[in-house]
Motif scaffolding. Structure first.
Motif: not given
Length: 193
Positions: A64-69, A71-81, A111-115
């Motif tokens: 639910t954090g800031p969008s990093l990429f 797309g629909e839905p966008p990848l966001r801070f806090g996304h877990v896979v 701030h970055d698309p860092a995992l």
């Protein structure tokens, strides 16, 4: 009395000398064992499949954090896979399977698309079949080369340390990725199974 104190001091000196000599010998022996351990090197390809009936990566939390990429839905801070990705000898999914990568990754930078990646590499073929090692680290997915840590293992990789040079071989946003893993592992000589 002075002779007794002198004898006590010399006995104490001999004891301290022998104890420190023994400790030094143990330390030198242990460091030699680390230095004598031959590193293992492997190159594996990890298939992170997010789509279709054979998906091996499942999104369990939509950040639910800031969008990093986009797309629909966008990848966001806090996304877990959570992953159980196939590992093969080559980049083609049909190449010889050698194991699986089981763990998870979290978009951990605002701030970055860092995992933050944490996974167990479970080897099922080849000379290390039945052994595992654990990889943990930061994976900035837009960088061409990343370095993650090997922090332990089981079987032939008990007490392992090392690193993985991590490259993206191919990637489609929100779909599938193939990752090229160049692995360097050191194992303490006493830990070999």
């Amino acid at each position: 009395m002075p002779v007794a104190k002198s004898k006590q001091r010399s006995t104490l000196f001999v004891f301290v000398y022998l104890a420190s000599s023994a400790a030094l010998a143990v330390l030198l022996s242990a460091s030699w064992q680390w230095a004598s351990a031959r590193p293992a090197r492997m190159r594996l390809f990890m298939h992170d499949v997010l789509t279709g009936p054979g998906a091996t990566a499942v999104e369990v939390v939509n950040g639910t954090g800031p969008s990093l990429f986009g797309g629909e839905p966008p990848l966001r801070f806090g996304h877990v896979v959570v992953i159980d990705d196939a590992l093969t000898e080559g980049p083609d999914p049909a190449s010889r399977p050698v194991g699986s990568a089981q763990g998870m990754y979290v978009f951990a930078s605002m701030h970055d698309p860092a995992l933050l990646l944490c996974m167990n590499v479970v080897l099922t073929a080849g000379p290390y079949s039945g052994s595992t090692f654990t990889v943990v680290g930061r994976d900035n997915i837009v960088e061409p080369l990343r370095e993650l840590s090997v922090v332990g293992g089981t079987g032939r990789f008990r007490m392992a340390t090392g690193y993985v040079l991590w490259r993206t071989a191919s990637w489609q946003l929100r779909k599938n990725a193939v990752l090229d893993l160049d692995i360097f592992i050191h194992v303490h000589a006493y830990a070999r199974a």
